[in-house]
Design a protein around this motif. Structure first.
Motif, mmCIF file in Angstrom:
data_model
loop_
_atom_site.group_PDB
_atom_site.id
_atom_site.type_symbol
_atom_site.label_atom_id
_atom_site.label_comp_id
_atom_site.label_asym_id
_atom_site.label_seq_id
_atom_site.Cartn_x
_atom_site.Cartn_y
_atom_site.Cartn_z
ATOM 1 N N PRO A 89 -8.523 -15.257 -5.842
ATOM 2 C CA PRO A 89 -9.037 -14.746 -4.573
ATOM 3 C C PRO A 89 -8.355 -15.358 -3.355
ATOM 4 O O PRO A 89 -8.195 -14.687 -2.340
ATOM 5 N N GLY A 90 -7.913 -16.590 -3.442
ATOM 6 C CA GLY A 90 -7.255 -17.227 -2.303
ATOM 7 C C GLY A 90 -6.039 -16.470 -1.819
ATOM 8 O O GLY A 90 -5.752 -16.423 -0.625
ATOM 9 N N MET A 91 -5.308 -15.835 -2.720
ATOM 10 C CA MET A 91 -4.126 -15.053 -2.332
ATOM 11 C C MET A 91 -4.534 -13.796 -1.564
ATOM 12 O O MET A 91 -3.880 -13.405 -0.614
ATOM 13 N N LEU A 92 -5.610 -13.157 -1.976
ATOM 14 C CA LEU A 92 -6.037 -11.916 -1.336
ATOM 15 C C LEU A 92 -6.726 -12.163 0.004
ATOM 16 O O LEU A 92 -6.657 -11.337 0.889
ATOM 17 N N PHE A 93 -7.371 -13.303 0.141
ATOM 18 C CA PHE A 93 -8.073 -13.607 1.382
ATOM 19 C C PHE A 93 -7.099 -13.979 2.495
ATOM 20 O O PHE A 93 -7.467 -13.988 3.658
ATOM 21 N N GLN A 94 -5.859 -14.296 2.168
ATOM 22 C CA GLN A 94 -4.897 -14.708 3.190
ATOM 23 C C GLN A 94 -4.492 -13.565 4.104
ATOM 24 O O GLN A 94 -4.375 -13.746 5.306
ATOM 25 N N SER A 95 -4.240 -12.398 3.543
ATOM 26 C CA SER A 95 -3.845 -11.265 4.376
ATOM 27 C C SER A 95 -4.009 -9.961 3.599
ATOM 28 O O SER A 95 -3.898 -9.932 2.382
ATOM 29 N N THR A 96 -4.267 -8.909 4.346
ATOM 30 C CA THR A 96 -4.334 -7.576 3.753
ATOM 31 C C THR A 96 -3.454 -6.647 4.577
ATOM 32 O O THR A 96 -3.533 -6.621 5.802
ATOM 33 N N PHE A 97 -2.579 -5.939 3.898
ATOM 34 C CA PHE A 97 -1.721 -4.973 4.574
ATOM 35 C C PHE A 97 -1.237 -3.944 3.578
ATOM 36 O O PHE A 97 -1.188 -4.198 2.379
ATOM 37 N N ASP A 98 -0.919 -2.761 4.078
ATOM 38 C CA ASP A 98 -0.411 -1.649 3.281
ATOM 39 C C ASP A 98 -1.330 -1.320 2.095
ATOM 40 O O ASP A 98 -0.889 -1.097 0.984
ATOM 41 N N ILE A 99 -2.622 -1.299 2.362
ATOM 42 C CA ILE A 99 -3.626 -1.044 1.328
ATOM 43 C C ILE A 99 -3.836 0.460 1.175
ATOM 44 O O ILE A 99 -4.037 1.179 2.149
ATOM 45 N N GLY A 100 -3.798 0.925 -0.067
ATOM 46 C CA GLY A 100 -4.102 2.326 -0.361
ATOM 47 C C GLY A 100 -5.590 2.525 -0.533
ATOM 48 O O GLY A 100 -6.176 3.445 0.023
ATOM 49 N N GLN A 101 -6.239 1.633 -1.306
ATOM 50 C CA GLN A 101 -7.672 1.742 -1.550
ATOM 51 C C GLN A 101 -8.198 0.440 -2.126
ATOM 52 O O GLN A 101 -7.500 -0.253 -2.850
ATOM 53 N N ILE A 102 -9.444 0.131 -1.810
ATOM 54 C CA ILE A 102 -10.154 -0.999 -2.401
ATOM 55 C C ILE A 102 -11.384 -0.431 -3.084
ATOM 56 O O ILE A 102 -12.116 0.364 -2.502
ATOM 57 N N GLU A 103 -11.600 -0.847 -4.336
ATOM 58 C CA GLU A 103 -12.772 -0.408 -5.088
ATOM 59 C C GLU A 103 -13.594 -1.628 -5.472
ATOM 60 O O GLU A 103 -13.061 -2.604 -5.987
ATOM 61 N N VAL A 104 -14.887 -1.572 -5.201
ATOM 62 C CA VAL A 104 -15.813 -2.626 -5.599
ATOM 63 C C VAL A 104 -16.626 -2.065 -6.757
ATOM 64 O O VAL A 104 -17.402 -1.123 -6.585
#
Length: 170
Positions: A89-104
Protein backbone atom coordinates in the motif's frame (compact mmCIF):
# COMPACT_ATOMS: atom_id res chain seq x y z
CA UNK A 1 -26.76 5.20 -18.94
CA UNK A 2 -23.63 3.36 -20.00
CA UNK A 3 -22.82 -0.11 -18.71
CA UNK A 4 -20.08 -0.22 -16.03
CA UNK A 5 -17.47 -2.88 -16.86
CA UNK A 6 -15.44 -4.33 -13.97
CA UNK A 7 -12.78 -7.04 -13.62
CA UNK A 8 -13.70 -8.23 -10.12
CA UNK A 9 -13.56 -11.89 -11.22
CA UNK A 10 -10.48 -11.36 -13.43
CA UNK A 11 -12.50 -11.03 -16.60
CA UNK A 12 -14.34 -8.06 -18.04
CA UNK A 13 -18.05 -8.18 -17.27
CA UNK A 14 -20.94 -5.89 -16.46
CA UNK A 15 -21.13 -4.74 -12.84
CA UNK A 16 -24.73 -6.00 -12.74
CA UNK A 17 -23.55 -9.56 -13.50
CA UNK A 18 -21.00 -9.72 -10.65
CA UNK A 19 -22.39 -11.60 -7.61
CA UNK A 20 -20.48 -9.54 -5.03
CA UNK A 21 -20.35 -5.99 -3.78
CA UNK A 22 -18.04 -3.87 -5.94
CA UNK A 23 -17.60 -0.10 -5.96
CA UNK A 24 -16.09 1.14 -9.22
CA UNK A 25 -14.63 4.63 -9.62
CA UNK A 26 -13.51 5.57 -13.13
CA UNK A 27 -10.50 7.68 -13.98
CA UNK A 28 -12.86 10.31 -15.36
CA UNK A 29 -14.68 10.47 -12.01
CA UNK A 30 -11.35 10.82 -10.18
CA UNK A 31 -10.42 13.74 -12.46
CA UNK A 32 -13.85 15.36 -12.24
CA UNK A 33 -13.77 15.22 -8.42
CA UNK A 34 -10.10 16.36 -8.44
CA UNK A 35 -8.99 13.51 -6.18
CA UNK A 36 -5.23 14.09 -5.97
CA UNK A 37 -4.29 11.70 -3.16
CA UNK A 38 -5.10 8.00 -2.94
CA UNK A 39 -6.64 8.59 0.50
CA UNK A 40 -9.26 10.84 -1.12
CA UNK A 41 -10.90 7.69 -2.52
CA UNK A 42 -12.53 7.15 0.88
CA UNK A 43 -14.70 10.22 0.27
CA UNK A 44 -16.49 8.51 -2.64
CA UNK A 45 -16.56 4.88 -1.41
CA UNK A 46 -18.74 4.30 1.65
CA UNK A 47 -17.23 2.15 4.41
CA UNK A 48 -13.65 2.54 3.14
CA UNK A 49 -11.04 4.01 5.48
CA UNK A 50 -7.58 4.77 4.10
CA UNK A 51 -4.83 6.12 6.31
CA UNK A 52 -1.21 6.93 5.64
CA UNK A 53 1.38 7.62 8.28
CA UNK A 54 4.59 9.58 8.19
CA UNK A 55 6.41 6.49 6.93
CA UNK A 56 5.37 4.36 3.97
CA UNK A 57 4.98 1.24 6.13
CA UNK A 58 2.29 2.99 8.23
CA UNK A 59 -0.25 2.97 5.38
CA UNK A 60 -3.38 0.90 5.91
CA UNK A 61 -6.90 0.32 4.68
CA UNK A 62 -10.01 -1.01 6.31
CA UNK A 63 -13.35 -1.92 4.82
CA UNK A 64 -16.49 -1.97 6.96
CA UNK A 65 -14.42 -1.15 10.05
CA UNK A 66 -12.23 -4.28 9.97
CA UNK A 67 -8.62 -3.18 10.31
CA UNK A 68 -5.28 -4.53 11.46
CA UNK A 69 -2.21 -3.19 13.21
CA UNK A 70 0.35 -2.30 10.53
CA UNK A 71 3.31 -3.04 12.78
CA UNK A 72 2.00 -6.49 13.80
CA UNK A 73 3.74 -8.11 10.80
CA UNK A 74 0.58 -10.05 9.95
CA UNK A 75 -1.12 -10.16 6.58
CA UNK A 76 -3.38 -7.16 5.98
CA UNK A 77 -7.14 -7.62 5.85
CA UNK A 78 -7.31 -5.57 2.62
CA UNK A 79 -4.97 -6.32 -0.30
CA UNK A 80 -3.94 -3.87 -3.03
CA UNK A 81 -3.37 -4.71 -6.70
CA UNK A 82 -2.04 -2.56 -9.54
CA UNK A 83 -2.87 -4.09 -12.95
CA UNK A 84 -3.42 -7.47 -11.23
CA UNK A 85 -0.01 -7.43 -9.50
CA UNK A 86 0.01 -7.36 -5.68
CA UNK A 87 1.41 -4.05 -4.44
CA UNK A 88 2.40 -2.77 -1.02
CA UNK A 89 0.00 0.00 0.00
CA UNK A 90 2.85 2.44 0.63
CA UNK A 91 3.64 2.53 -3.10
CA UNK A 92 0.05 3.31 -4.06
CA UNK A 93 -0.45 5.96 -1.39
CA UNK A 94 2.50 7.98 -2.73
CA UNK A 95 0.84 9.12 -5.94
CA UNK A 96 -2.00 8.36 -8.31
CA UNK A 97 -1.93 9.25 -11.98
CA UNK A 98 -3.16 7.93 -15.32
CA UNK A 99 -5.79 5.77 -13.60
CA UNK A 100 -8.33 3.96 -15.76
CA UNK A 101 -10.46 2.58 -12.92
CA UNK A 102 -10.34 1.68 -9.23
CA UNK A 103 -12.48 -1.17 -7.92
CA UNK A 104 -13.14 -1.79 -4.23
CA UNK A 105 -14.15 -5.44 -3.75
CA UNK A 106 -15.89 -6.09 -0.44
CA UNK A 107 -15.82 -9.36 1.44
CA UNK A 108 -13.29 -12.20 1.47
CA UNK A 109 -10.95 -12.28 -1.54
CA UNK A 110 -8.03 -14.48 -2.42
CA UNK A 111 -8.97 -17.42 -4.58
CA UNK A 112 -8.79 -15.39 -7.78
CA UNK A 113 -5.78 -13.22 -6.96
CA UNK A 114 -3.60 -15.52 -4.86
CA UNK A 115 -3.49 -13.61 -1.57
CA UNK A 116 -5.97 -13.98 1.27
CA UNK A 117 -7.81 -10.76 2.01
CA UNK A 118 -10.59 -11.36 4.56
CA UNK A 119 -12.07 -7.83 4.32
CA UNK A 120 -11.64 -7.13 0.62
CA UNK A 121 -9.33 -5.93 -2.11
CA UNK A 122 -8.64 -2.69 -3.94
CA UNK A 123 -7.67 -3.09 -7.59
CA UNK A 124 -6.24 -0.21 -9.58
CA UNK A 125 -6.06 -0.37 -13.36
CA UNK A 126 -4.03 2.17 -15.29
CA UNK A 127 -5.31 3.58 -18.57
CA UNK A 128 -4.71 1.28 -21.50
CA UNK A 129 -2.91 2.43 -24.64
CA UNK A 130 -5.17 3.35 -27.54
CA UNK A 131 -4.04 1.36 -30.60
CA UNK A 132 -5.75 3.62 -33.14
CA UNK A 133 -5.31 7.26 -32.06
CA UNK A 134 -2.46 9.52 -30.96
CA UNK A 135 -3.42 11.34 -27.80
CA UNK A 136 -2.55 12.34 -24.29
CA UNK A 137 -3.07 14.99 -21.68
CA UNK A 138 -1.32 17.50 -19.45
CA UNK A 139 -2.85 18.47 -16.12
CA UNK A 140 -1.47 21.03 -13.66
CA UNK A 141 -3.04 21.87 -10.32
CA UNK A 142 -1.75 24.51 -7.93
CA UNK A 143 -2.69 25.85 -4.51
CA UNK A 144 -2.34 29.20 -2.82
CA UNK A 145 0.27 27.62 -0.53
CA UNK A 146 2.64 26.97 -3.43
CA UNK A 147 1.90 23.28 -3.96
CA UNK A 148 1.90 22.11 -7.57
CA UNK A 149 0.79 18.75 -8.99
CA UNK A 150 1.64 18.05 -12.62
CA UNK A 151 0.59 14.97 -14.57
CA UNK A 152 1.04 14.08 -18.22
CA UNK A 153 0.61 11.15 -20.58
CA UNK A 154 1.11 10.52 -24.28
CA UNK A 155 -0.26 7.67 -26.37
CA UNK A 156 1.32 6.70 -29.71
CA UNK A 157 0.13 3.82 -31.91
CA UNK A 158 3.13 1.94 -33.33
CA UNK A 159 1.22 -0.50 -35.55
CA UNK A 160 -2.31 0.69 -36.33
CA UNK A 161 -5.00 -1.29 -34.47
CA UNK A 162 -2.37 -3.74 -33.14
CA UNK A 163 0.31 -2.13 -30.97
CA UNK A 164 0.67 1.16 -29.10
CA UNK A 165 2.81 2.66 -26.37
CA UNK A 166 1.61 4.90 -23.52
CA UNK A 167 3.98 6.85 -21.29
CA UNK A 168 2.66 8.65 -18.22
CA UNK A 169 4.29 10.54 -15.40
CA UNK A 170 3.70 12.68 -12.38
Amino acid sequence: ASDIIVTARRREESLQDVPQTVNAVSGEALAKLNLQRFEDLQSVVAGLDLSSGARSFDTAASIRGVSYAVRSQTSPTVEFYLNDAPMPPGMLFQSTFDIGQIEVLRGPQGTLRGRAAPSGAITITTRRPNVSDVGGYIDMTGTTRGNINGQAAINIPLIADVLAVRVAGL
